[in-house]
Design a protein around this motif. Sequence first.
Motif, mmCIF file in Angstrom:
data_model
loop_
_atom_site.group_PDB
_atom_site.id
_atom_site.type_symbol
_atom_site.label_atom_id
_atom_site.label_comp_id
_atom_site.label_asym_id
_atom_site.label_seq_id
_atom_site.Cartn_x
_atom_site.Cartn_y
_atom_site.Cartn_z
ATOM 1 N N UNK A 113 -2.917 13.361 -31.411
ATOM 2 C CA UNK A 113 -3.155 12.252 -30.480
ATOM 3 C C UNK A 113 -1.962 12.064 -29.552
ATOM 4 N N UNK A 114 -0.752 12.192 -30.084
ATOM 5 C CA UNK A 114 0.448 12.072 -29.254
ATOM 6 C C UNK A 114 0.522 13.219 -28.247
ATOM 7 N N UNK A 115 0.268 14.443 -28.703
ATOM 8 C CA UNK A 115 0.325 15.598 -27.807
ATOM 9 C C UNK A 115 -0.710 15.484 -26.687
ATOM 10 N N UNK A 116 -1.858 14.874 -26.983
ATOM 11 C CA UNK A 116 -2.900 14.671 -25.964
ATOM 12 C C UNK A 116 -2.440 13.737 -24.853
ATOM 13 N N UNK A 117 -1.464 12.899 -25.132
ATOM 14 C CA UNK A 117 -0.944 11.968 -24.118
ATOM 15 C C UNK A 117 -0.061 12.667 -23.096
ATOM 16 N N UNK A 118 0.388 13.874 -23.405
ATOM 17 C CA UNK A 118 1.284 14.613 -22.514
ATOM 18 C C UNK A 118 0.437 15.397 -21.515
ATOM 19 N N UNK A 126 19.685 10.865 -13.890
ATOM 20 C CA UNK A 126 19.242 10.626 -15.264
ATOM 21 C C UNK A 126 17.863 9.996 -15.277
ATOM 22 N N UNK A 127 17.211 10.162 -16.411
ATOM 23 C CA UNK A 127 15.920 9.520 -16.647
ATOM 24 C C UNK A 127 15.872 9.111 -18.113
ATOM 25 N N UNK A 128 15.018 8.167 -18.412
ATOM 26 C CA UNK A 128 14.804 7.749 -19.793
ATOM 27 C C UNK A 128 13.448 8.292 -20.222
ATOM 28 N N UNK A 129 13.430 9.013 -21.337
ATOM 29 C CA UNK A 129 12.197 9.598 -21.879
ATOM 30 C C UNK A 129 11.805 8.824 -23.130
ATOM 31 N N UNK A 130 10.633 8.192 -23.084
ATOM 32 C CA UNK A 130 10.133 7.419 -24.210
ATOM 33 C C UNK A 130 8.945 8.091 -24.863
ATOM 34 N N UNK A 131 8.271 7.394 -25.754
ATOM 35 C CA UNK A 131 7.135 7.977 -26.492
ATOM 36 C C UNK A 131 6.095 8.618 -25.578
ATOM 37 N N UNK A 132 5.723 9.845 -25.930
ATOM 38 C CA UNK A 132 4.745 10.602 -25.155
ATOM 39 C C UNK A 132 5.363 11.474 -24.082
ATOM 40 N N UNK A 133 6.671 11.360 -23.851
ATOM 41 C CA UNK A 133 7.335 12.182 -22.833
ATOM 42 C C UNK A 133 7.630 13.567 -23.393
ATOM 43 N N UNK A 134 7.456 14.579 -22.543
ATOM 44 C CA UNK A 134 7.803 15.957 -22.886
ATOM 45 C C UNK A 134 9.144 16.270 -22.240
ATOM 46 N N UNK A 135 10.132 16.584 -23.067
ATOM 47 C CA UNK A 135 11.469 16.930 -22.594
ATOM 48 C C UNK A 135 11.643 18.435 -22.747
#
Length: 147
Positions: free
Chosen positions: A8-13, A69-78
């Motif tokens: 489910x998390x990967x589907x958000x990306x 810079x950027x802030x990567x939160x839940x669901x972000x692909x880094x």
Amino acid sequence: MSIEDDVALLERVPTLRLLGDASLRMLAIGSEQRGFARGDTLFNQGDEADAGFVVQRGAFRVEDGAGAEMIAGPGALIGELALVVPMKRPSSAVALEHSAVIRIARSLFQRVLESDPAAARRLRDEFAVRSSQIASDILMAGGKLST
């Protein structure tokens, strides 16, 4: 988290969503989860990049050497590009709080693409559209600078 939660998390990306359910399930099963305390380093600029990371919880500051810079939160692909090409990290990432990621190794990602040619084509097409958009944006910015 369960495999279903990870899928489910990967589907958000957006990039990963293109792969489809079967491929996302293979990624969720084959990837590993890692936890980080506040201030822990996910990776440093210049490190060999052999994986991408999807933030499960928490947040990371991703900063390049020029100060962007950027802030990567839940669901972000880094580290998306590291999933498809060998490279050095162009930035550093540090946990801003207690955080967790799903680490997707390039070797796993490539095996998933090899097993699902249709998903690989969708991903290739998406990268082509993005590359075209970037080229267009650069041309437009150059035109504005020269006037």
